[in-house]
Design a protein around this motif. Sequence first.
Motif, PDB file in Angstrom:
ATOM      1  N   ILE B 137     -54.010 -43.088 -28.932  1.00  0.00           N
ATOM      2  CA  ILE B 137     -53.946 -41.502 -28.587  1.00  0.00           C
ATOM      3  C   ILE B 137     -53.438 -41.528 -27.040  1.00  0.00           C
ATOM      4  CG2 ILE B 137     -55.268 -39.793 -28.122  1.00  0.00           C
ATOM      5  CD1 ILE B 137     -57.005 -40.593 -30.368  1.00  0.00           C
ATOM      6  N   GLY B 138     -53.830 -42.602 -26.178  1.00  0.00           N
ATOM      7  CA  GLY B 138     -53.185 -42.302 -24.783  1.00  0.00           C
ATOM      8  C   GLY B 138     -51.758 -42.532 -24.921  1.00  0.00           C
ATOM      9  N   PHE B 139     -51.344 -43.318 -25.798  1.00  0.00           N
ATOM     10  CA  PHE B 139     -49.781 -43.752 -25.679  1.00  0.00           C
ATOM     11  C   PHE B 139     -49.026 -42.369 -26.347  1.00  0.00           C
ATOM     12  CE2 PHE B 139     -46.079 -45.513 -28.035  1.00  0.00           C
ATOM     13  CZ  PHE B 139     -45.517 -46.014 -26.873  1.00  0.00           C
ATOM     14  N   THR B 140     -49.690 -41.795 -27.249  1.00  0.00           N
ATOM     15  CA  THR B 140     -49.193 -40.422 -27.765  1.00  0.00           C
ATOM     16  C   THR B 140     -49.264 -39.568 -26.893  1.00  0.00           C
ATOM     17  OG1 THR B 140     -50.013 -41.313 -29.947  1.00  0.00           O
ATOM     18  CG2 THR B 140     -49.207 -39.053 -29.903  1.00  0.00           C
ATOM     19  N   LEU B 141     -50.236 -39.196 -26.055  1.00  0.00           N
ATOM     20  CA  LEU B 141     -50.456 -37.908 -24.919  1.00  0.00           C
ATOM     21  C   LEU B 141     -49.402 -38.329 -23.981  1.00  0.00           C
ATOM     22  CD1 LEU B 141     -54.103 -37.602 -24.812  1.00  0.00           C
ATOM     23  CD2 LEU B 141     -52.528 -36.055 -25.769  1.00  0.00           C
ATOM     24  N   SER B 142     -49.242 -39.670 -23.476  1.00  0.00           N
ATOM     25  CA  SER B 142     -48.340 -39.855 -22.443  1.00  0.00           C
ATOM     26  C   SER B 142     -46.836 -39.557 -22.907  1.00  0.00           C
ATOM     27  CB  SER B 142     -48.122 -41.485 -22.077  1.00  0.00           C
ATOM     28  OG  SER B 142     -49.418 -41.784 -21.971  1.00  0.00           O
ATOM     29  N   LEU B 143     -46.368 -39.972 -24.296  1.00  0.00           N
ATOM     30  CA  LEU B 143     -45.213 -39.701 -24.820  1.00  0.00           C
ATOM     31  C   LEU B 143     -44.892 -38.399 -24.676  1.00  0.00           C
ATOM     32  CD1 LEU B 143     -44.992 -42.804 -25.519  1.00  0.00           C
ATOM     33  CD2 LEU B 143     -43.679 -42.040 -27.551  1.00  0.00           C
ATOM     34  N   GLY B 144     -46.039 -37.337 -25.212  1.00  0.00           N
ATOM     35  CA  GLY B 144     -45.694 -36.132 -25.339  1.00  0.00           C
ATOM     36  C   GLY B 144     -45.646 -35.374 -24.083  1.00  0.00           C
ATOM     37  N   ALA B 145     -46.435 -35.974 -23.131  1.00  0.00           N
ATOM     38  CA  ALA B 145     -46.443 -35.113 -21.600  1.00  0.00           C
ATOM     39  C   ALA B 145     -44.840 -35.419 -21.175  1.00  0.00           C
ATOM     40  CB  ALA B 145     -47.597 -36.033 -20.883  1.00  0.00           C
ATOM     41  N   LEU B 146     -44.493 -36.798 -21.098  1.00  0.00           N
ATOM     42  CA  LEU B 146     -43.258 -36.981 -20.702  1.00  0.00           C
ATOM     43  C   LEU B 146     -42.048 -36.258 -21.439  1.00  0.00           C
ATOM     44  CD1 LEU B 146     -41.679 -38.627 -18.802  1.00  0.00           C
ATOM     45  CD2 LEU B 146     -41.363 -40.567 -20.468  1.00  0.00           C
ATOM     46  N   GLY B 147     -42.321 -36.178 -22.754  1.00  0.00           N
ATOM     47  CA  GLY B 147     -41.614 -35.462 -23.583  1.00  0.00           C
ATOM     48  C   GLY B 147     -41.293 -33.984 -23.036  1.00  0.00           C
ATOM     49  N   ALA B 148     -42.535 -33.368 -22.877  1.00  0.00           N
ATOM     50  CA  ALA B 148     -42.548 -31.778 -22.307  1.00  0.00           C
ATOM     51  C   ALA B 148     -41.899 -31.792 -21.225  1.00  0.00           C
ATOM     52  CB  ALA B 148     -44.314 -31.582 -22.340  1.00  0.00           C
ATOM     53  N   VAL B 149     -42.194 -32.499 -20.367  1.00  0.00           N
ATOM     54  CA  VAL B 149     -41.563 -32.268 -19.012  1.00  0.00           C
ATOM     55  C   VAL B 149     -39.730 -32.426 -19.196  1.00  0.00           C
ATOM     56  CG1 VAL B 149     -40.914 -33.467 -16.500  1.00  0.00           C
ATOM     57  CG2 VAL B 149     -43.340 -33.210 -17.664  1.00  0.00           C
ATOM     58  N   ARG B 150     -39.509 -33.351 -19.759  1.00  0.00           N
ATOM     59  CA  ARG B 150     -37.968 -33.634 -19.911  1.00  0.00           C
ATOM     60  C   ARG B 150     -37.343 -32.581 -20.871  1.00  0.00           C
ATOM     61  NH1 ARG B 150     -36.426 -39.319 -22.045  1.00  0.00           N
ATOM     62  NH2 ARG B 150     -34.255 -38.717 -21.617  1.00  0.00           N
ATOM     63  N   GLU B 151     -38.174 -31.948 -21.992  1.00  0.00           N
ATOM     64  CA  GLU B 151     -37.611 -31.054 -22.679  1.00  0.00           C
ATOM     65  C   GLU B 151     -37.472 -29.870 -22.095  1.00  0.00           C
ATOM     66  OE1 GLU B 151     -39.641 -30.680 -26.556  1.00  0.00           O
ATOM     67  OE2 GLU B 151     -38.078 -28.946 -26.980  1.00  0.00           O
ATOM     68  N   SER B 152     -38.645 -29.492 -21.254  1.00  0.00           N
ATOM     69  CA  SER B 152     -38.727 -28.100 -20.653  1.00  0.00           C
ATOM     70  C   SER B 152     -37.486 -28.047 -19.558  1.00  0.00           C
ATOM     71  CB  SER B 152     -39.901 -27.708 -20.228  1.00  0.00           C
ATOM     72  OG  SER B 152     -40.418 -28.643 -19.085  1.00  0.00           O
ATOM     73  N   LEU B 153     -37.306 -29.105 -18.816  1.00  0.00           N
ATOM     74  CA  LEU B 153     -36.177 -29.111 -17.673  1.00  0.00           C
ATOM     75  C   LEU B 153     -35.012 -29.333 -18.361  1.00  0.00           C
ATOM     76  CD1 LEU B 153     -38.055 -31.331 -14.855  1.00  0.00           C
ATOM     77  CD2 LEU B 153     -37.638 -28.576 -14.980  1.00  0.00           C
ATOM     78  N   GLY B 154     -35.017 -30.180 -19.184  1.00  0.00           N
ATOM     79  CA  GLY B 154     -33.455 -30.578 -19.653  1.00  0.00           C
ATOM     80  C   GLY B 154     -32.873 -29.616 -20.617  1.00  0.00           C
ATOM     81  N   ALA B 155     -33.723 -28.999 -21.369  1.00  0.00           N
ATOM     82  CA  ALA B 155     -33.168 -28.020 -22.513  1.00  0.00           C
ATOM     83  C   ALA B 155     -33.785 -26.620 -22.314  1.00  0.00           C
ATOM     84  CB  ALA B 155     -33.640 -28.652 -23.983  1.00  0.00           C
ATOM     85  N   GLY B 156     -34.931 -26.295 -21.446  1.00  0.00           N
ATOM     86  CA  GLY B 156     -35.240 -25.231 -21.365  1.00  0.00           C
ATOM     87  C   GLY B 156     -36.211 -24.705 -22.228  1.00  0.00           C
ATOM     88  N   THR B 157     -36.582 -25.800 -23.523  1.00  0.00           N
ATOM     89  CA  THR B 157     -37.589 -25.494 -24.559  1.00  0.00           C
ATOM     90  C   THR B 157     -38.636 -26.345 -24.722  1.00  0.00           C
ATOM     91  OG1 THR B 157     -36.343 -26.844 -25.905  1.00  0.00           O
ATOM     92  CG2 THR B 157     -35.513 -24.778 -25.969  1.00  0.00           C
ATOM     93  N   ILE B 158     -39.626 -25.909 -25.177  1.00  0.00           N
ATOM     94  CA  ILE B 158     -40.985 -26.688 -25.813  1.00  0.00           C
ATOM     95  C   ILE B 158     -40.997 -26.480 -27.093  1.00  0.00           C
ATOM     96  CG2 ILE B 158     -43.334 -26.962 -25.791  1.00  0.00           C
ATOM     97  CD1 ILE B 158     -42.647 -27.962 -23.219  1.00  0.00           C
TER      98      ILE B 158
END
Lengths: 191, 197
Positions: B137-158
Amino acid sequence: MTDFFVLAISCIFVNNILLAQFLGNCPFLGTSKKMETAVGMSMAVVFVLVMAGIITWMTDTYLLKPLNIEFLRTLSFILVIASLVQFVEMFLKKSIPGLYAGLGIFLPLITTNCAVMGACLINIKEEYTFLQAVVASFTYAIGFGLALVLFAGLRERINIARVPQPLQDTSLGLVTAGIIALSFYAFKGMV
Amino acid sequence: MAQSIAKEFTKGLWAELPPFKLVLGLCPVLAVTQSVENGIGMGLATTFVLICSNFLVSLLRNIIPAKVRIACYIVIIATFVTIVELLMQAYVYELFLKLGIFIPLIVVNCLVLGRSEAFAGKNAPHMAIADGLGMGIGFTLSLGALGAVRESLGAGTILGTPLFGPDFQPFTFMVQAPGAFVCLGLMLCMMNLIGKK
Protein backbone atom coordinates in the motif's frame (compact mmCIF):
# COMPACT_ATOMS: atom_id res chain seq x y z
CA MET A 1 25.93 -2.36 -41.78
CA THR A 2 24.41 1.13 -41.42
CA ASP A 3 21.39 -0.50 -39.82
CA PHE A 4 23.56 -1.90 -37.07
CA PHE A 5 25.26 1.46 -36.61
CA VAL A 6 21.91 3.21 -36.23
CA LEU A 7 20.77 0.50 -33.80
CA ALA A 8 23.95 0.93 -31.77
CA ILE A 9 23.61 4.72 -31.55
CA SER A 10 19.97 4.37 -30.64
CA CYS A 11 20.72 1.88 -27.85
CA ILE A 12 23.64 3.82 -26.38
CA PHE A 13 22.30 7.36 -26.51
CA VAL A 14 18.71 7.82 -27.65
CA ASN A 15 17.15 4.93 -25.77
CA ASN A 16 19.75 4.79 -23.04
CA ILE A 17 18.72 1.97 -20.80
CA LEU A 18 19.19 3.91 -17.56
CA LEU A 19 18.11 7.40 -18.44
CA ALA A 20 15.41 6.91 -21.06
CA GLN A 21 14.05 3.43 -20.31
CA PHE A 22 14.43 3.57 -16.53
CA LEU A 23 15.90 0.11 -16.22
CA GLY A 24 18.55 -0.78 -13.68
CA ASN A 25 18.11 2.28 -11.50
CA CYS A 26 18.82 0.54 -8.18
CA PRO A 27 22.46 -0.29 -9.04
CA PHE A 28 22.64 3.12 -10.77
CA LEU A 29 22.09 4.84 -7.43
CA GLY A 30 23.62 2.10 -5.30
CA THR A 31 27.01 1.68 -6.95
CA SER A 32 27.66 5.23 -8.11
CA LYS A 33 29.15 6.66 -4.94
CA LYS A 34 32.67 5.68 -5.93
CA MET A 35 34.24 5.54 -9.37
CA GLU A 36 35.80 2.10 -8.71
CA THR A 37 32.50 0.42 -7.90
CA ALA A 38 30.84 2.11 -10.86
CA VAL A 39 33.47 0.78 -13.26
CA GLY A 40 33.25 -2.70 -11.70
CA MET A 41 29.49 -2.77 -12.03
CA SER A 42 29.60 -1.52 -15.65
CA MET A 43 32.07 -4.23 -16.65
CA ALA A 44 30.02 -6.92 -14.97
CA VAL A 45 26.90 -5.71 -16.76
CA VAL A 46 28.60 -5.70 -20.19
CA PHE A 47 29.82 -9.22 -19.57
CA VAL A 48 26.55 -10.69 -18.36
CA LEU A 49 24.15 -8.73 -20.55
CA VAL A 50 25.70 -9.89 -23.82
CA MET A 51 25.65 -13.53 -22.73
CA ALA A 52 22.14 -13.23 -21.27
CA GLY A 53 20.93 -11.54 -24.46
CA ILE A 54 22.22 -14.39 -26.60
CA ILE A 55 20.95 -17.18 -24.38
CA THR A 56 17.49 -15.73 -23.70
CA TRP A 57 17.04 -15.03 -27.43
CA MET A 58 17.83 -18.67 -28.14
CA THR A 59 15.57 -19.88 -25.34
CA ASP A 60 12.72 -17.86 -26.71
CA THR A 61 13.19 -18.77 -30.38
CA TYR A 62 14.07 -22.45 -30.10
CA LEU A 63 12.22 -23.46 -26.94
CA LEU A 64 9.32 -21.23 -25.94
CA LYS A 65 7.94 -20.32 -29.38
CA PRO A 66 7.97 -23.83 -30.95
CA LEU A 67 6.32 -25.28 -27.84
CA ASN A 68 3.82 -22.41 -27.63
CA ILE A 69 4.58 -21.69 -23.99
CA GLU A 70 5.41 -17.99 -24.26
CA PHE A 71 3.56 -17.31 -21.00
CA LEU A 72 6.49 -18.94 -19.23
CA ARG A 73 8.85 -16.28 -20.63
CA THR A 74 9.23 -14.33 -17.38
CA LEU A 75 9.90 -17.45 -15.34
CA SER A 76 12.33 -19.02 -17.80
CA PHE A 77 14.26 -15.78 -18.46
CA ILE A 78 14.89 -15.10 -14.80
CA LEU A 79 16.00 -18.70 -14.27
CA VAL A 80 18.33 -18.48 -17.26
CA ILE A 81 19.81 -15.21 -16.03
CA ALA A 82 20.18 -16.40 -12.43
CA SER A 83 21.92 -19.62 -13.41
CA LEU A 84 24.05 -17.81 -15.99
CA VAL A 85 25.29 -15.39 -13.35
CA GLN A 86 26.08 -18.27 -11.00
CA PHE A 87 27.88 -20.13 -13.78
CA VAL A 88 29.89 -17.09 -14.87
CA GLU A 89 30.89 -16.54 -11.27
CA MET A 90 32.17 -20.09 -10.87
CA PHE A 91 33.94 -20.02 -14.23
CA LEU A 92 35.71 -16.73 -13.54
CA LYS A 93 36.73 -17.80 -10.05
CA LYS A 94 38.45 -20.90 -11.47
CA SER A 95 39.98 -19.61 -14.69
CA ILE A 96 40.37 -15.81 -14.61
CA PRO A 97 40.87 -14.95 -10.92
CA GLY A 98 42.08 -11.42 -11.76
CA LEU A 99 38.82 -10.49 -13.47
CA TYR A 100 36.85 -12.28 -10.74
CA ALA A 101 38.50 -10.17 -8.07
CA GLY A 102 37.65 -7.05 -10.06
CA LEU A 103 33.99 -7.90 -10.61
CA GLY A 104 33.68 -9.61 -7.23
CA ILE A 105 30.53 -8.66 -5.38
CA PHE A 106 28.87 -7.09 -8.41
CA LEU A 107 28.22 -10.37 -10.16
CA PRO A 108 25.58 -11.76 -7.77
CA LEU A 109 23.89 -8.35 -7.69
CA ILE A 110 23.27 -8.57 -11.42
CA THR A 111 20.61 -11.25 -11.04
CA THR A 112 18.22 -8.63 -9.74
CA ASN A 113 19.44 -5.88 -12.05
CA CYS A 114 16.41 -5.14 -14.16
CA ALA A 115 18.60 -3.72 -16.94
CA VAL A 116 19.65 -7.27 -17.85
CA MET A 117 16.18 -8.78 -17.76
CA GLY A 118 14.70 -5.65 -19.35
CA ALA A 119 17.10 -5.62 -22.29
CA CYS A 120 16.42 -9.32 -22.92
CA LEU A 121 12.67 -8.66 -22.93
CA ILE A 122 13.08 -5.66 -25.27
CA ASN A 123 15.06 -7.86 -27.69
CA ILE A 124 12.09 -10.21 -27.88
CA LYS A 125 9.46 -7.47 -27.96
CA GLU A 126 11.14 -5.64 -30.85
CA GLU A 127 11.45 -8.97 -32.70
CA TYR A 128 15.17 -8.51 -33.33
CA THR A 129 17.06 -11.07 -35.39
CA PHE A 130 19.89 -12.91 -33.68
CA LEU A 131 22.59 -10.45 -34.81
CA GLN A 132 20.47 -7.44 -33.96
CA ALA A 133 19.85 -8.89 -30.50
CA VAL A 134 23.58 -9.33 -29.93
CA VAL A 135 24.35 -5.76 -31.06
CA ALA A 136 21.47 -4.35 -29.01
CA SER A 137 22.49 -6.23 -25.85
CA PHE A 138 26.10 -5.11 -26.16
CA THR A 139 25.27 -1.46 -26.87
CA TYR A 140 22.64 -1.30 -24.14
CA ALA A 141 25.32 -2.46 -21.73
CA ILE A 142 27.75 0.16 -23.07
CA GLY A 143 25.08 2.82 -22.61
CA PHE A 144 24.56 1.59 -19.04
CA GLY A 145 28.28 1.83 -18.33
CA LEU A 146 28.59 5.27 -19.91
CA ALA A 147 25.74 6.74 -17.87
CA LEU A 148 26.90 5.05 -14.66
CA VAL A 149 30.51 6.24 -14.97
CA LEU A 150 29.45 9.79 -15.86
CA PHE A 151 27.10 9.83 -12.89
CA ALA A 152 29.70 8.42 -10.50
CA GLY A 153 32.14 11.15 -11.53
CA LEU A 154 29.58 13.85 -10.78
CA ARG A 155 28.62 12.26 -7.49
CA GLU A 156 32.23 12.08 -6.30
CA ARG A 157 32.49 15.80 -6.95
CA ILE A 158 29.17 16.57 -5.24
CA ASN A 159 30.29 14.66 -2.15
CA ILE A 160 32.88 17.34 -1.39
CA ALA A 161 30.37 20.15 -1.81
CA ARG A 162 28.30 21.49 1.05
CA VAL A 163 24.69 20.54 0.43
CA PRO A 164 21.60 21.45 2.52
CA GLN A 165 20.84 18.52 4.80
CA PRO A 166 17.46 17.40 3.41
CA LEU A 167 18.84 17.33 -0.14
CA GLN A 168 21.82 15.15 0.75
CA ASP A 169 22.67 11.81 -0.82
CA THR A 170 19.88 10.10 -2.80
CA SER A 171 17.77 13.20 -3.18
CA LEU A 172 20.44 15.29 -4.87
CA GLY A 173 21.61 12.16 -6.69
CA LEU A 174 18.22 11.87 -8.36
CA VAL A 175 18.17 15.53 -9.38
CA THR A 176 21.68 15.12 -10.84
CA ALA A 177 20.50 12.03 -12.72
CA GLY A 178 17.64 14.12 -14.07
CA ILE A 179 20.08 16.68 -15.45
CA ILE A 180 22.20 13.95 -17.09
CA ALA A 181 19.01 12.50 -18.55
CA LEU A 182 18.21 15.96 -19.92
CA SER A 183 21.57 16.11 -21.68
CA PHE A 184 20.97 12.66 -23.18
CA TYR A 185 17.63 13.98 -24.37
CA ALA A 186 19.52 16.11 -26.88
CA PHE A 187 20.22 12.94 -28.89
CA LYS A 188 16.50 12.34 -29.32
CA GLY A 189 16.33 13.76 -32.86
CA MET A 190 19.31 11.78 -34.14
CA VAL A 191 17.69 8.46 -34.99
CA MET B 1 -0.23 -10.12 18.93
CA ALA B 2 -2.63 -7.78 17.15
CA GLN B 3 -0.36 -4.93 18.09
CA SER B 4 2.70 -6.39 16.46
CA ILE B 5 0.73 -7.16 13.29
CA ALA B 6 -0.42 -3.56 13.19
CA LYS B 7 3.16 -2.44 13.67
CA GLU B 8 4.42 -4.50 10.73
CA PHE B 9 1.58 -3.12 8.64
CA THR B 10 2.03 0.56 9.43
CA LYS B 11 5.81 0.66 9.09
CA GLY B 12 5.39 0.31 5.32
CA LEU B 13 3.24 3.41 5.24
CA TRP B 14 5.73 5.88 6.65
CA ALA B 15 8.76 4.73 8.65
CA GLU B 16 10.00 2.42 5.88
CA LEU B 17 7.96 3.77 2.95
CA PRO B 18 9.44 1.68 0.14
CA PRO B 19 10.54 3.98 -2.70
CA PHE B 20 11.51 6.90 -0.48
CA LYS B 21 12.92 5.52 2.75
CA LEU B 22 14.27 2.19 1.54
CA VAL B 23 15.12 3.43 -1.98
CA LEU B 24 14.17 0.06 -3.42
CA GLY B 25 12.24 -0.74 -6.57
CA LEU B 26 12.97 2.57 -8.26
CA CYS B 27 12.63 1.52 -11.89
CA PRO B 28 8.83 1.22 -12.00
CA VAL B 29 8.55 4.27 -9.74
CA LEU B 30 10.29 6.37 -12.36
CA ALA B 31 9.02 4.68 -15.47
CA VAL B 32 5.27 4.32 -15.11
CA THR B 33 4.29 7.43 -13.16
CA GLN B 34 3.42 9.68 -16.11
CA SER B 35 -0.16 9.43 -14.85
CA VAL B 36 -2.00 8.54 -11.67
CA GLU B 37 -3.77 5.65 -13.34
CA ASN B 38 -0.56 3.95 -14.48
CA GLY B 39 1.09 4.52 -11.12
CA ILE B 40 -1.74 3.00 -9.11
CA GLY B 41 -2.17 0.10 -11.54
CA MET B 42 1.50 -0.75 -11.24
CA GLY B 43 1.33 -0.35 -7.46
CA LEU B 44 -1.59 -2.76 -7.15
CA ALA B 45 0.08 -5.36 -9.35
CA THR B 46 3.22 -5.14 -7.21
CA THR B 47 1.15 -5.33 -4.00
CA PHE B 48 -0.49 -8.56 -5.15
CA VAL B 49 2.87 -10.16 -5.92
CA LEU B 50 4.34 -8.86 -2.67
CA ILE B 51 1.59 -10.28 -0.45
CA CYS B 52 1.45 -13.67 -2.19
CA SER B 53 5.20 -14.16 -2.36
CA ASN B 54 5.68 -13.00 1.24
CA PHE B 55 3.05 -15.50 2.37
CA LEU B 56 4.47 -18.44 0.45
CA VAL B 57 8.09 -17.67 1.34
CA SER B 58 7.11 -17.43 4.98
CA LEU B 59 5.20 -20.74 4.86
CA LEU B 60 8.17 -22.50 3.29
CA ARG B 61 10.83 -20.75 5.37
CA ASN B 62 11.76 -23.89 7.30
CA ILE B 63 11.88 -26.09 4.21
CA ILE B 64 13.95 -23.92 1.86
CA PRO B 65 17.68 -24.61 2.35
CA ALA B 66 19.58 -21.42 3.20
CA LYS B 67 22.12 -21.85 0.41
CA VAL B 68 19.66 -21.80 -2.48
CA ARG B 69 17.09 -19.52 -0.87
CA ILE B 70 17.50 -16.63 -3.34
CA ALA B 71 16.85 -18.91 -6.30
CA CYS B 72 13.78 -20.36 -4.54
CA TYR B 73 12.45 -16.89 -3.74
CA ILE B 74 12.88 -15.83 -7.36
CA VAL B 75 10.96 -18.85 -8.64
CA ILE B 76 8.14 -18.15 -6.19
CA ILE B 77 8.03 -14.47 -7.18
CA ALA B 78 8.20 -15.26 -10.89
CA THR B 79 5.23 -17.61 -10.54
CA PHE B 80 3.06 -14.88 -9.05
CA VAL B 81 4.27 -12.34 -11.60
CA THR B 82 3.18 -14.70 -14.38
CA ILE B 83 -0.24 -14.96 -12.72
CA VAL B 84 -0.54 -11.16 -12.56
CA GLU B 85 0.58 -10.88 -16.17
CA LEU B 86 -2.09 -13.30 -17.38
CA LEU B 87 -4.80 -11.74 -15.18
CA MET B 88 -4.03 -8.22 -16.42
CA GLN B 89 -3.95 -9.41 -20.00
CA ALA B 90 -7.42 -10.87 -19.51
CA TYR B 91 -9.15 -8.12 -17.55
CA VAL B 92 -7.32 -4.77 -17.95
CA TYR B 93 -5.71 -5.15 -21.35
CA GLU B 94 -5.20 -1.41 -22.00
CA LEU B 95 -3.34 -0.89 -18.74
CA PHE B 96 -1.32 -4.01 -19.49
CA LEU B 97 -0.21 -2.49 -22.80
CA LYS B 98 0.68 0.83 -21.17
CA LEU B 99 2.78 -0.74 -18.43
CA GLY B 100 4.50 -2.95 -21.01
CA ILE B 101 7.63 -4.74 -19.93
CA PHE B 102 7.40 -3.34 -16.41
CA ILE B 103 4.86 -6.03 -15.48
CA PRO B 104 7.27 -8.96 -16.12
CA LEU B 105 9.99 -6.85 -14.53
CA ILE B 106 8.24 -7.03 -11.13
CA VAL B 107 10.27 -10.24 -10.91
CA VAL B 108 13.47 -8.26 -10.55
CA ASN B 109 11.93 -5.49 -8.46
CA CYS B 110 14.34 -5.41 -5.55
CA LEU B 111 11.53 -4.40 -3.20
CA VAL B 112 9.77 -7.76 -3.61
CA LEU B 113 12.93 -9.84 -3.29
CA GLY B 114 14.15 -7.56 -0.52
CA ARG B 115 11.05 -8.18 1.60
CA SER B 116 11.30 -11.95 1.08
CA GLU B 117 14.91 -11.92 2.15
CA ALA B 118 14.70 -9.37 4.96
CA PHE B 119 11.32 -10.21 6.45
CA ALA B 120 9.25 -13.12 5.14
CA GLY B 121 12.11 -15.63 5.35
CA LYS B 122 12.36 -15.04 9.10
CA ASN B 123 8.79 -14.43 10.26
CA ALA B 124 5.46 -16.24 10.60
CA PRO B 125 2.95 -16.14 7.69
CA HIS B 126 0.44 -13.72 9.24
CA MET B 127 3.22 -11.23 10.00
CA ALA B 128 4.56 -11.63 6.47
CA ILE B 129 1.14 -10.85 5.00
CA ALA B 130 0.84 -7.73 7.17
CA ASP B 131 4.31 -6.66 6.07
CA GLY B 132 3.54 -7.30 2.41
CA LEU B 133 0.22 -5.47 2.60
CA GLY B 134 1.75 -2.43 4.34
CA MET B 135 4.70 -2.22 1.97
CA GLY B 136 2.41 -2.73 -1.02
CA ILE B 137 0.00 0.00 0.00
CA GLY B 138 2.89 2.35 0.80
CA PHE B 139 4.35 1.62 -2.62
CA THR B 140 1.00 2.15 -4.38
CA LEU B 141 0.38 5.45 -2.58
CA SER B 142 3.89 6.69 -3.43
CA LEU B 143 3.41 5.82 -7.08
CA GLY B 144 0.00 7.48 -7.05
CA ALA B 145 1.38 10.64 -5.43
CA LEU B 146 4.29 10.89 -7.85
CA GLY B 147 1.90 10.20 -10.71
CA ALA B 148 -0.42 12.96 -9.47
CA VAL B 149 2.38 15.55 -9.35
CA ARG B 150 3.72 14.61 -12.77
CA GLU B 151 0.33 14.31 -14.46
CA SER B 152 -1.04 17.56 -13.07
CA LEU B 153 2.05 19.57 -14.01
CA GLY B 154 2.96 17.76 -17.21
CA ALA B 155 -0.44 17.31 -18.78
CA GLY B 156 -2.70 19.51 -16.65
CA THR B 157 -5.00 16.63 -15.76
CA ILE B 158 -5.73 14.23 -12.90
CA LEU B 159 -7.06 10.83 -13.99
CA GLY B 160 -7.80 12.42 -17.38
CA THR B 161 -9.89 15.31 -15.98
CA PRO B 162 -8.51 18.75 -16.94
CA LEU B 163 -7.55 20.86 -13.94
CA PHE B 164 -6.55 24.31 -15.06
CA GLY B 165 -8.83 25.35 -17.90
CA PRO B 166 -8.02 25.79 -21.61
CA ASP B 167 -5.19 28.35 -21.28
CA PHE B 168 -2.92 25.93 -19.45
CA GLN B 169 0.47 25.36 -21.06
CA PRO B 170 1.59 21.82 -20.15
CA PHE B 171 4.98 21.59 -18.47
CA THR B 172 5.93 18.60 -20.63
CA PHE B 173 9.34 18.24 -18.97
CA MET B 174 7.53 16.58 -16.06
CA VAL B 175 6.06 13.67 -18.04
CA GLN B 176 9.33 12.99 -19.85
CA ALA B 177 12.24 10.95 -18.58
CA PRO B 178 14.38 13.70 -16.98
CA GLY B 179 11.36 15.10 -15.14
CA ALA B 180 10.84 11.76 -13.42
CA PHE B 181 14.28 11.88 -11.79
CA VAL B 182 14.02 15.53 -10.77
CA CYS B 183 10.50 15.14 -9.43
CA LEU B 184 11.36 12.05 -7.34
CA GLY B 185 14.50 13.79 -6.04
CA LEU B 186 12.55 16.83 -4.92
CA MET B 187 9.84 14.73 -3.30
CA LEU B 188 12.51 12.81 -1.39
CA CYS B 189 13.94 16.14 -0.26
CA MET B 190 10.50 17.19 0.99
CA MET B 191 10.06 13.90 2.86
CA ASN B 192 13.42 14.47 4.53
CA LEU B 193 12.36 17.97 5.56
CA ILE B 194 9.07 16.74 7.06
CA GLY B 195 10.71 13.74 8.71
CA LYS B 196 13.31 15.89 10.45
CA LYS B 197 10.83 17.93 12.45
